[in-house]
Every structure is written in C-alpha cells, then in structure tokens.
Design an enzyme around this catalytic site. Structure first.
Site, PDB file in Angstrom:
ATOM      1  N   SER A   8       0.845  -1.198   0.000  1.00  0.00           N
ATOM      2  CA  SER A   8       0.000   0.000   0.000  1.00  0.00           C
ATOM      3  C   SER A   8       0.881   1.250   0.000  1.00  0.00           C
ATOM      4  O   SER A   8       0.376   2.354   0.072  1.00  0.00           O
ATOM      5  CB  SER A   8      -0.867  -0.002   1.266  1.00  0.00           C
ATOM      6  OG  SER A   8      -0.012   0.007   2.401  1.00  0.00           O
ATOM      7  N   GLU A  36      -1.444  -9.098   7.783  1.00  0.00           N
ATOM      8  CA  GLU A  36      -0.108  -9.048   8.382  1.00  0.00           C
ATOM      9  C   GLU A  36      -0.263  -9.620   9.784  1.00  0.00           C
ATOM     10  O   GLU A  36      -0.804  -8.978  10.663  1.00  0.00           O
ATOM     11  CB  GLU A  36       0.418  -7.610   8.386  1.00  0.00           C
ATOM     12  CG  GLU A  36       0.680  -7.126   6.965  1.00  0.00           C
ATOM     13  CD  GLU A  36       1.497  -5.847   6.872  1.00  0.00           C
ATOM     14  OE1 GLU A  36       1.975  -5.352   7.909  1.00  0.00           O
ATOM     15  OE2 GLU A  36       1.642  -5.352   5.751  1.00  0.00           O
ATOM     16  N   ASP A  65       8.129  -6.408   4.391  1.00  0.00           N
ATOM     17  CA  ASP A  65       7.700  -5.977   5.717  1.00  0.00           C
ATOM     18  C   ASP A  65       8.918  -5.358   6.379  1.00  0.00           C
ATOM     19  O   ASP A  65       9.974  -5.977   6.450  1.00  0.00           O
ATOM     20  CB  ASP A  65       7.159  -7.156   6.540  1.00  0.00           C
ATOM     21  CG  ASP A  65       6.338  -6.661   7.722  1.00  0.00           C
ATOM     22  OD1 ASP A  65       5.478  -5.772   7.520  1.00  0.00           O
ATOM     23  OD2 ASP A  65       6.562  -7.120   8.849  1.00  0.00           O
ATOM     24  N   SER A  66       8.762  -4.112   6.807  1.00  0.00           N
ATOM     25  CA  SER A  66       9.916  -3.428   7.364  1.00  0.00           C
ATOM     26  C   SER A  66       9.586  -2.766   8.683  1.00  0.00           C
ATOM     27  O   SER A  66       8.414  -2.661   9.064  1.00  0.00           O
ATOM     28  CB  SER A  66      10.485  -2.394   6.383  1.00  0.00           C
ATOM     29  OG  SER A  66       9.612  -2.099   5.354  1.00  0.00           O
ATOM     30  N   ASP A 143      11.820   8.365   7.451  1.00  0.00           N
ATOM     31  CA  ASP A 143      13.022   8.926   6.819  1.00  0.00           C
ATOM     32  C   ASP A 143      13.474  10.261   7.420  1.00  0.00           C
ATOM     33  O   ASP A 143      14.678  10.473   7.589  1.00  0.00           O
ATOM     34  CB  ASP A 143      12.825   9.071   5.298  1.00  0.00           C
ATOM     35  CG  ASP A 143      12.980   7.745   4.569  1.00  0.00           C
ATOM     36  OD1 ASP A 143      13.520   6.793   5.170  1.00  0.00           O
ATOM     37  OD2 ASP A 143      12.576   7.658   3.389  1.00  0.00           O
ATOM     38  N   HIS A 167      18.301  -0.448   4.511  1.00  0.00           N
ATOM     39  CA  HIS A 167      17.821  -1.797   4.825  1.00  0.00           C
ATOM     40  C   HIS A 167      17.209  -2.438   3.573  1.00  0.00           C
ATOM     41  O   HIS A 167      17.457  -3.574   3.248  1.00  0.00           O
ATOM     42  CB  HIS A 167      16.792  -1.716   5.962  1.00  0.00           C
ATOM     43  CG  HIS A 167      15.744  -0.645   5.759  1.00  0.00           C
ATOM     44  ND1 HIS A 167      16.074   0.645   5.416  1.00  0.00           N
ATOM     45  CD2 HIS A 167      14.392  -0.676   5.807  1.00  0.00           C
ATOM     46  CE1 HIS A 167      14.959   1.351   5.287  1.00  0.00           C
ATOM     47  NE2 HIS A 167      13.926   0.573   5.505  1.00  0.00           N
ATOM     48  N   ARG A 168      16.410  -1.650   2.831  1.00  0.00           N
ATOM     49  CA  ARG A 168      15.763  -2.193   1.631  1.00  0.00           C
ATOM     50  C   ARG A 168      16.810  -2.425   0.541  1.00  0.00           C
ATOM     51  O   ARG A 168      16.793  -3.456  -0.135  1.00  0.00           O
ATOM     52  CB  ARG A 168      14.675  -1.215   1.143  1.00  0.00           C
ATOM     53  CG  ARG A 168      13.813  -1.752   0.003  1.00  0.00           C
ATOM     54  CD  ARG A 168      12.505  -0.989  -0.124  1.00  0.00           C
ATOM     55  NE  ARG A 168      11.689  -1.148   1.082  1.00  0.00           N
ATOM     56  CZ  ARG A 168      11.565  -0.199   2.030  1.00  0.00           C
ATOM     57  NH1 ARG A 168      12.139   0.974   1.898  1.00  0.00           N
ATOM     58  NH2 ARG A 168      10.846  -0.438   3.106  1.00  0.00           N
TER      59      ARG A 168
HETATM   60  P1  ITT Z   1       2.719  -2.397   3.187  1.00  0.00           P
HETATM   61  O1  ITT Z   1       1.398  -2.253   2.508  1.00  0.00           O
HETATM   62  O2  ITT Z   1       3.831  -2.822   2.247  1.00  0.00           O
HETATM   63  O3  ITT Z   1       2.672  -3.264   4.427  1.00  0.00           O
HETATM   64  P2  ITT Z   1       3.430  -0.266   5.031  1.00  0.00           P
HETATM   65  O4  ITT Z   1       3.822   1.155   4.815  1.00  0.00           O
HETATM   66  O5  ITT Z   1       2.306  -0.563   5.999  1.00  0.00           O
HETATM   67  O6  ITT Z   1       3.134  -0.892   3.612  1.00  0.00           O
HETATM   68  P3  ITT Z   1       5.134  -1.965   6.669  1.00  0.00           P
HETATM   69  O7  ITT Z   1       3.996  -2.797   7.149  1.00  0.00           O
HETATM   70  O8  ITT Z   1       6.364  -2.674   6.211  1.00  0.00           O
HETATM   71  O9  ITT Z   1       4.733  -1.023   5.461  1.00  0.00           O
HETATM   72  O10 ITT Z   1       5.437  -0.924   7.822  1.00  0.00           O
HETATM   73  C1  ITT Z   1       6.632  -0.338   7.975  1.00  0.00           C
HETATM   74  C2  ITT Z   1       6.518   1.053   8.548  1.00  0.00           C
HETATM   75  O11 ITT Z   1       7.839   1.541   8.572  1.00  0.00           O
HETATM   76  C3  ITT Z   1       5.692   2.007   7.668  1.00  0.00           C
HETATM   77  O12 ITT Z   1       5.110   3.024   8.454  1.00  0.00           O
HETATM   78  C4  ITT Z   1       6.749   2.608   6.755  1.00  0.00           C
HETATM   79  O13 ITT Z   1       6.421   3.931   6.365  1.00  0.00           O
HETATM   80  C5  ITT Z   1       7.987   2.594   7.655  1.00  0.00           C
HETATM   81  N1  ITT Z   1       9.161   2.344   6.799  1.00  0.00           N
HETATM   82  C6  ITT Z   1       9.470   1.195   6.153  1.00  0.00           C
HETATM   83  N2  ITT Z   1      10.552   1.368   5.374  1.00  0.00           N
HETATM   84  C7  ITT Z   1      10.926   2.646   5.545  1.00  0.00           C
HETATM   85  C8  ITT Z   1      11.938   3.431   4.988  1.00  0.00           C
HETATM   86  O14 ITT Z   1      12.762   2.956   4.075  1.00  0.00           O
HETATM   87  N3  ITT Z   1      12.015   4.706   5.373  1.00  0.00           N
HETATM   88  C9  ITT Z   1      11.165   5.214   6.288  1.00  0.00           C
HETATM   89  N4  ITT Z   1      10.157   4.562   6.837  1.00  0.00           N
HETATM   90  C10 ITT Z   1      10.038   3.270   6.470  1.00  0.00           C
END
Ligand code: ITT
Length: 181
Positions: A8, A36, A65-66, A143, A167-168
């Site tokens: 998303s 999730e 998933d991050s 970020d 990380h990504r």
């Molecule tokens: P999905 O639909 O892919 O799950 P999401 O934004 O909910 O999208 P996650 O469940 O992986 O993603 O949640 C990770 C949170 O950490 C989410 O609020 C992201 O904005 C943040 N995040 C992940 N990678 C990031 C990055 O490279 N820089 C800053 N924030 C990051």
C-alpha cells in the site's frame, strides 16, 4: 520480466523501481491487501503473507515488511512500525526520545519474492541514529528522523543514494544474488 510489488506504500515501489531498472526487471505497483499476522518476527509476516497471496492465485511478486527498531526503546516500534507511524508519527517517536542519550536505531526490511515458482526470502539491515528533530522532505515514513551517519537523514538524500545503504537496498542486494543462482 515483470514483478508485482504488492504494497500500500508508493514510497517502497519507487525504491524498487530504481533498484531494478538496470536489471531490466519491471516493477509494477499492485494493490492486494493481505493479512499481516501479529508476531514479533518480520520474516513470519512475510512468509504468511506470501502463502495467502499465492492461495489467491497471484504469482511473480514481491512483498516487503519493514520496521524501525530503536535501541533505547528496546526495539520499539519494530514490527508495530506501520501502526506507530499512523498513530504517534515521527513527532511521537521524537517525544519518546527526548533527553535520551543513546540515539542508536536499526531499520530492517524483509523481502519475500515469488518468481518462476521459486520462493526467496531475504533480510536487510541498516544501522543509524534517531536525530533530534525532523529533517528533509524526501522519502517517506521515518526517513526525516533517521540518519545513517548522524548527519543527513534519509529524507535529505536522493533515492539512489538511500538505496546504496538502506535496509531495503541491502535486502535487494541479497535478493539479486539469489536471483542470479
Ligand atoms: P505495506 O502495505 O507494504 O505493508 P506499510 O507502509 O504498511 O506498507 P510496513 O507494514 O512494512 O509497510 O510498515 C513499515 C513502517 O515503517 C511504515 O510506516 C513505513 O512507512 C515505515 N518504513 C518502512 N521502510 C521505511 C523506509 O525505508 N524509510 C522510512 N520509513 C520506512
């Protein structure tokens, strides 16, 4: 070759498109909600998410998933990063860190890739610091409060540069090594 990026989060898609451009793999943003699972393990979220997506008949995709794991907060927000981002946001994290000397933190990214019937799951990490106040208006999510070297934040550097150390980006390097096998 085309892979669906099931998320998303358009910020993730932009980073994947940049990383895979030179490899001739087209990354297409694909919106498909999946559960999730509540667990303290990013990889488990990815494995279960992949099972569900494949059950729905979708193949050739990646999911990600991050999370941001802050040392002084004993790993919070970690697997709850998306919820923390939506509720307390960056200002809330900064508030929790007021007066805290240890600013160390780690971003982690688990990528699950389904390609030609193969399943590849990799994990990338990036250590850095939570800075004192938001800086920069690029990037997304955490970020503006995360800096890999304590100077510029991920929101202040171009996407290409973020990809070389994030990380990504680190997870993508591992994924590409696996894809070459
Ligand atoms: P999905 O639909 O892919 O799950 P999401 O934004 O909910 O999208 P996650 O469940 O992986 O993603 O949640 C990770 C949170 O950490 C989410 O609020 C992201 O904005 C943040 N995040 C992940 N990678 C990031 C990055 O490279 N820089 C800053 N924030 C990051």
């Amino acid at each position: 070759m085309k892979l669906k990026v099931i998320t998303s989060n358009p910020g993730k898609v932009a980073e994947y498109q940049r990383s895979f451009a030179d490899l001739g793999i087209e990354m297409e943003h694909y919106r498909l909600p999946y559960d999730e699972v509540q667990t303290s393990d990013l990889e488990e979220v990815v494995q279960k998410g992949m099972d569900e997506i494949i059950r729905k008949g979708v193949r050739d995709f990646i999911i990600d998933d991050s999370g941001l794991f802050v040392d002084a907060l004993k790993g919070f927000p970690g697997v709850w990063s998306a919820y923390a981002q939506k509720t307390i946001g960056n200002q809330g994290i900064l508030k929790l860190m007021e007066g805290v000397e240890d600013r160390g933190a780690e971003f982690r990214c688990c990528i699950g890739c389904d390609i030609d019937g193969r399943r590849i799951v990799v994990m990338g990490r990036c250590r850095g610091f939570i800075i004192e106040k938001e800086q920069g208006d690029g990037g997304f999510g955490f970020d503006p409060i995360f800096s890999p070297d304590g100077k510029l934040t991920f929101a202040e550097i171009p996407i290409e540069e973020k990809n070389t150390m994030s990380h990504r980006g680190n997870a993508v390097k591992l994924l590409i090594e696996e894809l070459k096998k």
